[in-house]
Write an enzyme that holds these catalytic residues in place. Structure first.
Site, PDB file in Angstrom:
ATOM      1  N   ASP A   1       0.820  -1.225   0.000  1.00 39.06           N
ATOM      2  CA  ASP A   1       0.000   0.000   0.000  1.00 39.06           C
ATOM      3  C   ASP A   1       0.845   1.262   0.000  1.00 39.06           C
ATOM      4  O   ASP A   1       0.458   2.290   0.570  1.00 39.06           O
ATOM      5  CB  ASP A   1      -0.963   0.041   1.208  1.00 39.06           C
ATOM      6  CG  ASP A   1      -1.752  -1.243   1.319  1.00 39.06           C
ATOM      7  OD1 ASP A   1      -2.273  -1.692   0.296  1.00 39.06           O
ATOM      8  OD2 ASP A   1      -1.830  -1.799   2.438  1.00 39.06           O
ATOM      9  N   GLU A   2       2.016   1.205  -0.622  1.00 41.40           N
ATOM     10  CA  GLU A   2       2.891   2.382  -0.667  1.00 41.40           C
ATOM     11  C   GLU A   2       2.475   3.363  -1.754  1.00 41.40           C
ATOM     12  O   GLU A   2       3.033   4.455  -1.844  1.00 41.40           O
ATOM     13  CB  GLU A   2       4.355   1.967  -0.918  1.00 41.40           C
ATOM     14  CG  GLU A   2       5.004   1.139   0.191  1.00 41.40           C
ATOM     15  CD  GLU A   2       4.816  -0.342  -0.033  1.00 41.40           C
ATOM     16  OE1 GLU A   2       4.081  -0.724  -0.973  1.00 41.40           O
ATOM     17  OE2 GLU A   2       5.381  -1.134   0.746  1.00 41.40           O
TER      18      GLU A   2
ATOM     19  N   LYS B   1       2.106   2.133  -5.119  1.00 38.72           N
ATOM     20  CA  LYS B   1       2.806   1.645  -6.318  1.00 38.72           C
ATOM     21  C   LYS B   1       1.975   1.850  -7.572  1.00 38.72           C
ATOM     22  O   LYS B   1       2.498   2.148  -8.634  1.00 38.72           O
ATOM     23  CB  LYS B   1       3.130   0.145  -6.192  1.00 38.72           C
ATOM     24  CG  LYS B   1       4.141  -0.181  -5.123  1.00 38.72           C
ATOM     25  CD  LYS B   1       4.383  -1.670  -5.011  1.00 38.72           C
ATOM     26  CE  LYS B   1       3.204  -2.449  -4.503  1.00 38.72           C
ATOM     27  NZ  LYS B   1       2.803  -2.151  -3.119  1.00 38.72           N
ATOM     28  N   GLY B   2       0.645   1.678  -7.438  1.00 35.63           N
ATOM     29  CA  GLY B   2      -0.237   1.736  -8.604  1.00 35.63           C
ATOM     30  C   GLY B   2      -0.086   3.026  -9.378  1.00 35.63           C
ATOM     31  O   GLY B   2       0.087   3.020 -10.591  1.00 35.63           O
ATOM     32  N   LYS B   3      -0.089   4.140  -8.660  1.00 38.25           N
ATOM     33  CA  LYS B   3       0.031   5.432  -9.345  1.00 38.25           C
ATOM     34  C   LYS B   3       1.388   5.543 -10.041  1.00 38.25           C
ATOM     35  O   LYS B   3       1.477   6.031 -11.174  1.00 38.25           O
ATOM     36  CB  LYS B   3      -0.128   6.583  -8.326  1.00 38.25           C
ATOM     37  CG  LYS B   3       0.339   7.888  -8.930  1.00 38.25           C
ATOM     38  CD  LYS B   3       0.274   9.084  -8.034  1.00 38.25           C
ATOM     39  CE  LYS B   3       1.220  10.155  -8.598  1.00 38.25           C
ATOM     40  NZ  LYS B   3       1.127  11.433  -7.923  1.00 38.25           N
TER      41      LYS B   3
ATOM     42  N   ASN C   1      -5.067 -10.315  -3.908  1.00 40.58           N
ATOM     43  CA  ASN C   1      -4.895  -9.726  -2.571  1.00 40.58           C
ATOM     44  C   ASN C   1      -4.406  -8.283  -2.726  1.00 40.58           C
ATOM     45  O   ASN C   1      -4.537  -7.470  -1.831  1.00 40.58           O
ATOM     46  CB  ASN C   1      -3.920 -10.538  -1.706  1.00 40.58           C
ATOM     47  CG  ASN C   1      -2.645 -10.933  -2.434  1.00 40.58           C
ATOM     48  OD1 ASN C   1      -2.512 -10.716  -3.642  1.00 40.58           O
ATOM     49  ND2 ASN C   1      -1.727 -11.537  -1.728  1.00 40.58           N
TER      50      ASN C   1
ATOM     51  N   GLY D   1      -4.332  -4.469  -4.480  1.00 39.98           N
ATOM     52  CA  GLY D   1      -5.346  -3.569  -5.016  1.00 39.98           C
ATOM     53  C   GLY D   1      -4.670  -2.269  -5.376  1.00 39.98           C
ATOM     54  O   GLY D   1      -3.982  -1.681  -4.544  1.00 39.98           O
ATOM     55  N   HIS D   2      -4.774  -1.868  -6.610  1.00 38.00           N
ATOM     56  CA  HIS D   2      -4.144  -0.631  -7.044  1.00 38.00           C
ATOM     57  C   HIS D   2      -5.214   0.380  -7.401  1.00 38.00           C
ATOM     58  O   HIS D   2      -6.094   0.085  -8.207  1.00 38.00           O
ATOM     59  CB  HIS D   2      -3.286  -0.872  -8.285  1.00 38.00           C
ATOM     60  CG  HIS D   2      -2.037  -1.617  -7.984  1.00 38.00           C
ATOM     61  ND1 HIS D   2      -1.253  -2.173  -8.951  1.00 38.00           N
ATOM     62  CD2 HIS D   2      -1.440  -1.885  -6.820  1.00 38.00           C
ATOM     63  CE1 HIS D   2      -0.217  -2.765  -8.379  1.00 38.00           C
ATOM     64  NE2 HIS D   2      -0.318  -2.600  -7.093  1.00 38.00           N
TER      65      HIS D   2
ATOM     66  N   GLN E   1       2.095  -5.978  -3.094  1.00 40.74           N
ATOM     67  CA  GLN E   1       2.398  -6.023  -1.658  1.00 40.74           C
ATOM     68  C   GLN E   1       3.706  -5.263  -1.387  1.00 40.74           C
ATOM     69  O   GLN E   1       4.004  -4.314  -2.102  1.00 40.74           O
ATOM     70  CB  GLN E   1       2.464  -7.468  -1.130  1.00 40.74           C
ATOM     71  CG  GLN E   1       1.101  -8.153  -1.057  1.00 40.74           C
ATOM     72  CD  GLN E   1       0.715  -8.866  -2.327  1.00 40.74           C
ATOM     73  OE1 GLN E   1       1.529  -9.538  -2.941  1.00 40.74           O
ATOM     74  NE2 GLN E   1      -0.525  -8.745  -2.721  1.00 40.74           N
TER      75      GLN E   1
ATOM     76  N   ALA F   1      -7.457  -1.329  -0.260  1.00 40.84           N
ATOM     77  CA  ALA F   1      -8.187  -1.289  -1.536  1.00 40.84           C
ATOM     78  C   ALA F   1      -8.883  -2.615  -1.816  1.00 40.84           C
ATOM     79  O   ALA F   1      -9.858  -2.669  -2.563  1.00 40.84           O
ATOM     80  CB  ALA F   1      -7.225  -0.954  -2.670  1.00 40.84           C
TER      81      ALA F   1
ATOM     82  N   SER G   1       5.638  12.050  -4.711  1.00 39.50           N
ATOM     83  CA  SER G   1       4.229  12.153  -5.072  1.00 39.50           C
ATOM     84  C   SER G   1       3.511  12.991  -4.022  1.00 39.50           C
ATOM     85  O   SER G   1       3.641  12.741  -2.820  1.00 39.50           O
ATOM     86  CB  SER G   1       3.628  10.743  -5.156  1.00 39.50           C
ATOM     87  OG  SER G   1       2.239  10.829  -5.313  1.00 39.50           O
ATOM     88  N   VAL G   2       2.766  14.010  -4.482  1.00 40.21           N
ATOM     89  CA  VAL G   2       2.119  14.948  -3.544  1.00 40.21           C
ATOM     90  C   VAL G   2       0.589  14.934  -3.689  1.00 40.21           C
ATOM     91  O   VAL G   2      -0.092  15.873  -3.288  1.00 40.21           O
ATOM     92  CB  VAL G   2       2.676  16.377  -3.713  1.00 40.21           C
ATOM     93  CG1 VAL G   2       4.090  16.473  -3.166  1.00 40.21           C
ATOM     94  CG2 VAL G   2       2.641  16.822  -5.175  1.00 40.21           C
TER      95      VAL G   2
HETATM   96  P1  IMP Z   1      -2.878 -12.856   2.006  1.00 33.91           P
HETATM   97  O1  IMP Z   1      -1.896 -12.304   1.023  1.00 33.91           O
HETATM   98  O2  IMP Z   1      -4.310 -12.623   1.631  1.00 33.91           O
HETATM   99  O3  IMP Z   1      -2.595 -14.282   2.361  1.00 33.91           O
HETATM  100  O4  IMP Z   1      -2.668 -12.027   3.384  1.00 33.91           O
HETATM  101  C1  IMP Z   1      -1.478 -12.135   4.155  1.00 33.91           C
HETATM  102  C2  IMP Z   1      -1.087 -10.790   4.758  1.00 33.91           C
HETATM  103  O5  IMP Z   1      -0.661  -9.918   3.711  1.00 33.91           O
HETATM  104  C3  IMP Z   1      -2.215 -10.058   5.474  1.00 33.91           C
HETATM  105  O6  IMP Z   1      -1.673  -9.324   6.559  1.00 33.91           O
HETATM  106  C4  IMP Z   1      -2.738  -9.096   4.426  1.00 33.91           C
HETATM  107  O7  IMP Z   1      -3.388  -7.984   4.983  1.00 33.91           O
HETATM  108  C5  IMP Z   1      -1.435  -8.710   3.761  1.00 33.91           C
HETATM  109  N1  IMP Z   1      -1.609  -8.273   2.366  1.00 33.91           N
HETATM  110  C6  IMP Z   1      -1.817  -9.025   1.273  1.00 33.91           C
HETATM  111  N2  IMP Z   1      -1.893  -8.257   0.171  1.00 33.91           N
HETATM  112  C7  IMP Z   1      -1.700  -6.996   0.571  1.00 33.91           C
HETATM  113  C8  IMP Z   1      -1.623  -5.742  -0.126  1.00 33.91           C
HETATM  114  O8  IMP Z   1      -1.724  -5.645  -1.356  1.00 33.91           O
HETATM  115  N3  IMP Z   1      -1.397  -4.649   0.653  1.00 33.91           N
HETATM  116  C9  IMP Z   1      -1.229  -4.719   1.997  1.00 33.91           C
HETATM  117  N4  IMP Z   1      -1.285  -5.862   2.675  1.00 33.91           N
HETATM  118  C10 IMP Z   1      -1.516  -6.984   1.978  1.00 33.91           C
END
Ligand code: IMP
Length: 429
Positions: free
Chosen positions: A13-14, A16-18, A38, A40-41, A224, A299, A413-414
């Site tokens: 969630d840094e 990256k998508g943008k 898992n 989301g961008h 991630q 996201a 990025s601002v």
């Molecule tokens: P999983 O990837 O669904 O198995 O989740 C394992 C861990 O990774 C959990 O703490 C999730 O919240 C975290 N996680 C997985 N994908 C993301 C992501 O894109 N952003 C932030 N945390 C993530």
């Protein structure tokens, strides 16, 4: 020609998508190499918001996008995204999206196992996204997975599914006290997915390597972040794939010599979703204010993200693990108006100063962050496009990050929009 890997240096969630979306302009191809839905961008273009979980961010730029062998793919989610994009005026033909025949397919039993396991674990849960990511990677490692090449072979798929279901049903009903599956409804559902996605399925490694040979630029898009890496993250509170830059090679089928540089995305503060220790977490009104101002909600799951100060111990470790050439600092504007800021420069555990990020979660949970305070700035940074025009204290904050990470900042990025960006160096130049 230049091939670049973009990765997250924190817990995901840094933003990256943008940045991928922004830099995709300079590449012909964008490749995802690990993870699944898992991730989301969120991308904002012309005031319209798109959230993609599987389709690489460069899709809006008309780039050729690849889903590498290192991913686990829920075909229903991918089809939904393709349909959504089409509705929004971005139809995606097979020459614009290529899915590796070796990528693994998320099945309904993976999702059910993911959920049921978290329930059984109770307070020790990982806090997964519940998308079946872990159980799917697990099947890949134990050689019980279904790849796209298997999905589009009806006879093989049917046989394999019935063998696998025997074991999954036993585990689901006897151990997890959950419900079993009948093969036929899964066969019916997944045959439709196979028909729909077949034109997109190909030998991604061969295609990418041809693109490299012909001198095209490739952007490898990580999902991630470093601390969710299965080897290098805060195990076991991690995801099930390698999120570090090195996995761009394994997960896309290219050799290490194909990579020219690595861009590390650093959010100007730290966030985390899910469980696990977080040394600089702010459980006070400052944390709440950052959470609100930064709209820090997952996201994928909509969960509130935990927020805290920037942690330079984590960042230094991430620079090394990923071989980061330069960083992008995101969401600097969220810190506008903070009277003073803190950066964690070291940890203290058991009266000893630790300069490296500890591997033991017990030690990490007991670490006391050692902070350096810096003055904040009152002005809004969103409208600023040149580093020199940033408030003096914002420049100081950024320069201190450069010193502590020993890595140059390429981009700041601002704001969420493409134009709300300060570019000091384009990594593709
Ligand atoms: P999983 O990837 O669904 O198995 O989740 C394992 C861990 O990774 C959990 O703490 C999730 O919240 C975290 N996680 C997985 N994908 C993301 C992501 O894109 N952003 C932030 N945390 C993530």
């Amino acid at each position: 020609m230049s091939n670049i890997v973009i990765i997250g240096t924190q817990w995901g969630d840094e933003g990256k998508g943008k940045i991928v979306d922004l830099l995709a302009e300079y590449a012909e191809n964008v490749v995802r190499f690990q993870g699944g839905n898992n991730a989301g961008h969120t991308m904002v273009v012309n005031n319209r918001q798109f959230i993609s979980h599987l389709v690489p961010s460069g899709i809006l730029q008309g780039k050729t996008c690849f889903i590498g062998n290192g991913l686990v793919v829920d075909p229903a989610v991918l089809i939904e995204e393709l349909d959504d994009l089409e509705k929004q005026g971005f139809p995606i033909p097979p020459d614009k999206l290529k899915i590796s025949e070796q990528a693994h397919v998320i099945m309904p039993y993976h999702r059910r196992i993911d959920h049921a396991r978290e329930i059984k674990k109770g307070k020790n849960k990982i806090g997964t996204t519940g998308r079946g990511i872990g159980p799917c990677y697990e099947d890949k490692a134990t050689r019980r997975g279904i790849r796209f090449v298997d999905l589009i072979d009806p006879e093989f798929f049917k046989d394999r599914l019935s063998t696998i279901l025997e074991e999954k049903n036993f585990y689901l009903t006897q151990y997890l006290q959950s419900e079993s599956f009948e093969p036929q409804p899964i066969l019916d559902e997944y045959t439709q997915y196979a028909d729909r996605l077949a034109p997109y399925i190909t030998n991604v490694s061969a295609v990418i390597n041809r693109c490299i040979k012909s001198g095209q630029n490739i952007l490898f898009e990580g999902a991630q972040g470093t601390y969710l890496d299965i080897d290098h993250g805060t195990y076991p509170y991690v995801t099930s794939s390698n999120t570090v830059a090195g996995n761009a090679c394994c997960g896309a089928g290219v050799g290490p010599t194909a990579i020219d540089s690595v861009v590390g995305i650093v959010k100007a503060y730290t966030t985390r979703v899910g469980e696990g220790p977080f040394p600089t977490e702010l459980s006070d009104e400052t944390g709440d204010a950052i959470q609100k101002k930064g709209a820090e909600f997952g996201a994928t799951t909509g969960r509130k993200r935990r927020c805290g100060w920037l942690d330079a111990v984590m960042l230094r470790n991430a620079m090394r693990l990923n071989g980061v050439s330069g960083t992008v600092i995101t969401k600097l504007d969220v810190l506008d108006g903070q009277e003073s800021l803190k950066i964690c420069t070291g940890y203290e555990a058991d009266g000893q100063r630790l300069d490296e990020f500890p591997v033991s979660l017990k030690v990490l949970a007991d670490c006391l962050p050692q902070y350096e305070a810096l003055p904040g700035w009152a002005e809004s940074t969103s409208g600023i496009r040149r580093f020199e025009d940033l408030p003096f204290n914002a420049q100081r904050y950024l320069e201190r990050i450069e010193e502590l990470t020993e890595t140059p900042i390429y981009i700041v990025s601002v704001g969420p929009g493409r134009e709300e960006t300060i570019i000091r160096k384009n990594p593709f130049d």
